[in-house]
Design a protein around this motif. Structure first.
Motif, mmCIF file in Angstrom:
data_model
loop_
_atom_site.group_PDB
_atom_site.id
_atom_site.type_symbol
_atom_site.label_atom_id
_atom_site.label_comp_id
_atom_site.label_asym_id
_atom_site.label_seq_id
_atom_site.Cartn_x
_atom_site.Cartn_y
_atom_site.Cartn_z
ATOM 1 N N SER A 39 0.798 -1.361 -0.027
ATOM 2 C CA SER A 39 0.067 0.191 0.050
ATOM 3 C C SER A 39 1.118 1.314 0.041
ATOM 4 C CB SER A 39 -1.002 -0.144 1.359
ATOM 5 O OG SER A 39 -1.876 -1.238 1.226
ATOM 6 N N CYS A 40 0.498 2.410 -1.035
ATOM 7 C CA CYS A 40 1.272 3.399 -0.800
ATOM 8 C C CYS A 40 0.497 4.761 -0.404
ATOM 9 C CB CYS A 40 1.967 3.473 -2.159
ATOM 10 S SG CYS A 40 3.012 2.404 -2.819
ATOM 11 N N ARG A 41 0.851 5.544 0.092
ATOM 12 C CA ARG A 41 0.541 6.833 0.204
ATOM 13 C C ARG A 41 1.207 8.185 -0.375
ATOM 14 N NH1 ARG A 41 -3.014 3.664 1.285
ATOM 15 N NH2 ARG A 41 -4.534 3.557 2.842
ATOM 16 N N PRO A 42 0.732 8.975 -0.960
ATOM 17 C CA PRO A 42 1.456 10.179 -1.302
ATOM 18 C C PRO A 42 1.966 11.260 0.032
ATOM 19 C CG PRO A 42 -0.769 10.710 -1.869
ATOM 20 C CD PRO A 42 -0.837 9.335 -1.361
ATOM 21 N N VAL A 43 3.059 11.570 0.398
ATOM 22 C CA VAL A 43 3.497 12.332 1.544
ATOM 23 C C VAL A 43 3.035 13.761 1.151
ATOM 24 C CG1 VAL A 43 5.054 10.944 2.161
ATOM 25 C CG2 VAL A 43 5.779 12.568 0.781
ATOM 26 N N ARG A 44 2.934 14.681 2.216
ATOM 27 C CA ARG A 44 2.466 15.811 2.006
ATOM 28 C C ARG A 44 3.778 17.018 2.592
ATOM 29 N NH1 ARG A 44 -2.831 15.637 -0.041
ATOM 30 N NH2 ARG A 44 -3.256 18.166 0.339
ATOM 31 N N ARG A 45 3.734 18.024 1.743
ATOM 32 C CA ARG A 45 4.598 19.057 2.532
ATOM 33 C C ARG A 45 3.796 20.419 2.577
ATOM 34 N NH1 ARG A 45 9.160 16.848 -0.616
ATOM 35 N NH2 ARG A 45 10.671 15.751 0.636
#
Length: 262
Positions: A217-223
């Motif tokens: 499972s993958c999730r986009p990281v946020r800045r």
């Protein structure tokens, strides 16, 4: 005089408590960058601010800014890894640095060397580190997985992609752990306990880990609240070190650039 001294001490004290609280909820290792990047500008302002009517309101604004870390780093996948944490937090140096620089160079105030140097250093550090590290991948932090719930233990091991590290191009970095449970646990039971842990504790939301040899499972990281060009993935596989009496699963955390639009 007493009133002036009270807010110069009281506001930073409250700010330190807030900084510790917002950092601790993410990971123990995140507390230090939160204090350095978000609290020190407040402390510097309260120490060096001239006696102007706007000094206390600006201090309260800097105090409130610390609480916004719950928005910029809400506890989602990636929010505990330094490659994401530092480029986000470093910009918290900017408001305090700008306020100090403006106050130190006001015509109605004598030129102040120390606050000016502090302000210039903070702004240079924020811009330099922020720009240089903004799109760096970096290894996922162990805090993205640990601490595990009772009954699960993990040790660092060599995974399918080799020892922990990054590829030659620096586009992907990974860490691998061997997770075991108590005697008699099945692979399916281990995987389900890990799924609940990641969903309820580490912010993965609805996390699908279907049965079979492996799942990912993958999730986009946020800045700063915006999607970055990096994904954080977790892959769960069977581990060859497992035995029928004590099965083991392999867990690989990886961060990689996927070309996502900033």
């Amino acid at each position: 005089m007493a009133k002036d001294l009270w807010w110069r001490i009281g506001v930073p004290a409250v700010g330190l408590v807030v900084a510790m609280a917002v950092g601790w909820r993410l990971a123990h290792g995140v507390v230090a960058p939160v204090v350095v990047c978000a609290w020190l500008p407040l402390a510097a302002w309260c120490l060096f601010a001239p006696r102007v009517r706007a000094a206390l309101p600006i201090a309260l604004v800097l105090l409130a800014a610390i609480a916004t870390i719950r928005w910029t780093l809400p506890g989602q996948p990636g929010d505990r890894s330094m490659a994401i944490v530092v480029p986000t937090l470093i910009w918290y140096l900017v408001p305090g640095g700008v306020a100090l620089l403006v106050a130190a160079t006001r015509r109605s105030q004598p030129f102040r060397t120390v606050p000016t140097l502090v302000a210039c250093g903070a702004l240079a550090l924020a811009c330099g580190v922020g720009v240089l590290s903004w799109n760096q991948v970096g290894e996922p932090s162990p805090d993205e997985l640990f601490p595990l719930p009772a009954g699960l233990t993990a040790t660092s091991a060599t995974g399918p992609n080799g020892t922990d590290g990054c590829d030659q191009g620096g586009h992907a970095c990974w860490t691998y752990y061997r997770v075991t449970g108590t005697a008699g646990d099945s692979t399916a039971a281990l995987t389900e306990r890990l799924r609940r842990h990641l969903q309820e504790t580490k912010g993965w939301g609805t996390l699908a880990m279907p049965g079979g040899a492996s799942s990912e499972s993958c999730r986009p990281v946020r800045r700063l609240g915006r999607p970055a060009t990096t994904d954080l993935c977790i892959a769960v596989t069977s581990d060859p070190a497992g035995t029928p009496d004590r099965p083991a699963i392999g867990v690989e955390l990886s961060m990689s650039k996927i070309g996502r639009a900033p």
